[in-house]
Design an enzyme around this catalytic site. Structure first.
Site, PDB file in Angstrom:
ATOM      1  N   ARG A 245       0.444  -1.117  -0.174  1.00 43.25           N
ATOM      2  CA  ARG A 245      -0.009   0.211   0.398  1.00 43.25           C
ATOM      3  C   ARG A 245       1.056   0.774  -0.059  1.00 43.25           C
ATOM      4  O   ARG A 245       2.033   1.536   0.879  1.00 43.25           O
ATOM      5  CB  ARG A 245      -1.264   0.133   1.145  1.00 43.25           C
ATOM      6  N   GLU A 274      -0.980   8.081  -5.695  1.00 41.42           N
ATOM      7  CA  GLU A 274      -1.738   7.579  -6.405  1.00 41.42           C
ATOM      8  C   GLU A 274      -3.159   8.516  -6.893  1.00 41.42           C
ATOM      9  O   GLU A 274      -3.660   8.812  -5.724  1.00 41.42           O
ATOM     10  CB  GLU A 274      -2.470   6.162  -6.067  1.00 41.42           C
ATOM     11  N   HIS A 292       0.578   0.000  -9.705  1.00 40.57           N
ATOM     12  CA  HIS A 292      -0.059  -0.831  -8.947  1.00 40.57           C
ATOM     13  C   HIS A 292      -0.450  -1.795  -9.578  1.00 40.57           C
ATOM     14  O   HIS A 292      -1.872  -1.499  -9.708  1.00 40.57           O
ATOM     15  CB  HIS A 292      -1.027   0.471  -8.904  1.00 40.57           C
TER      16      HIS A 292
END
Length: 319
Positions: A245, A274, A292
């Site tokens: 994460r 992000e 990602h």
């Protein structure tokens, strides 16, 4: 019954649901219009990945929802407990993408160990004029075999990383404040296997002794897990990978550690800001980057789609 797969769904899942009589909508609805769309279309199942946020405001605004599904492992973009308190089923696919994420960890490790992230950039512009110079620049790669990998978080993905590391001949050490000991079953193509017991240890010990560190932990609520202090106790020339994460690593501290040589290289699949990572991260020559995509393999998406469809059918008792 209608299913909205707002962040997409593999065709395998769409077909499985349609075959059981569900209407599957894969239109991407912007967050600000999502509640109105769900209510207008009388959506009973909302499927998301990491992009769509399912917070209590949306849950309260959509009384027709009966199931919220997350295609993946972490559910930090869903107010899970609140949804369940309202009688909504919340499901995910915790094991479907574990191997895919673990393989990406090693893609980043190999990339950094052999300077692939930088040599690929340089070869396109200097490969036909300074080939010998580039060869000299990138001839000091290292091998993973025989090195120590520190796995922070020994859940499903951490255990998959351990299996691959053991197969490569690496020493595995691990930290996890929820798991004290785990047995890793390493399978081979001919149905043979070995079992390796791994006892976890305090995080500080892993940070001090690992040549490579890979993080597999949930989103952090109280600041980054790895910051300036943690970098200071690591080996000089350590490498670090984050496919968990954004925010687990303090990115400013990471850049400083890379610039000083404390950290030899990093691999990042997730970022604090992000979908707009910082320029310092994106342009750093010692960071291997992916957008990602840890769970984004054809095989993982197929497993996710099938798993979600099976769980939905089970909840609604559709045969």
């Amino acid at each position: 019954m209608k299913v909205l797969a707002n962040d997409g769904l593999d065709q395998s899942g769409i077909d499985a649901l349609k075959n059981k009589g569900f209407e599957v909508i894969t239109q991407k609805v912007p967050q600000e219009y999502l509640a109105d769309f769900i209510n207008d279309k009388k959506i009973t199942v909302l499927l998301v990945r990491s992009a769509t946020q399912v917070r209590r405001e949306l849950i309260d605004a959509c009384p027709c929802l009966e199931i919220i599904g997350r295609g993946g492992v972490g559910m930090d973009n869903i107010d899970v407990d609140y949804a369940r308190s309202k009688g909504i089923h919340v499901i995910n696919t915790p094991s479907a993408s574990s191997a895919s994420v673990a393989e990406l960890v090693f893609a980043h490790l190999f990339s950094g160990a052999r300077f692939l992230q930088e040599s690929n950039r340089q070869m396109t512009v200097l490969g036909n004029t300074d080939f010998a110079k580039l060869k000299k620049s990138y001839e000091k790669g290292i091998e993973l075999r025989g090195k120590t990998i520190g796995i922070v978080g020994m859940g499903r993905i951490g255990q998959e990383v351990a299996k691959m590391a053991l197969g490569l001949g690496m020493k595995v050490i691990a930290a996890d404040n929820q798991i004290g000991k785990t047995s890793i079953k390493v399978k081979f193509y001919n149905n043979q296997f070995i079992n390796v017991d791994i006892e976890t240890e305090p995080l500080e010990g892993v940070l001090r002794h690992a040549d490579f560190i890979t993080l597999h932990v949930p989103a952090q609520k109280n600041g980054a897990m790895i910051g300036e202090q943690e970098f200071s106790i690591m080996k000089h020339g350590v490498a670090i990978i984050n496919c968990s994460r954004g925010g687990v690593i303090d990115e400013d501290a990471l850049v400083a550690a890379l610039d000083s040589g404390k950290v030899a290289f990093a691999g990042l699949d997730v970022f604090i800001n992000e979908p707009t990572p910082s320029e310092a991260i994106l342009k750093h020559p010692k960071i291997s980057l992916t957008p990602h995509t840890g769970a984004s393999t054809l095989e993982a998406q197929d497993r996710i789609g099938i798993s979600l469809a099976e769980q939905i059918c089970s909840i609604f008792q559709v045969r």
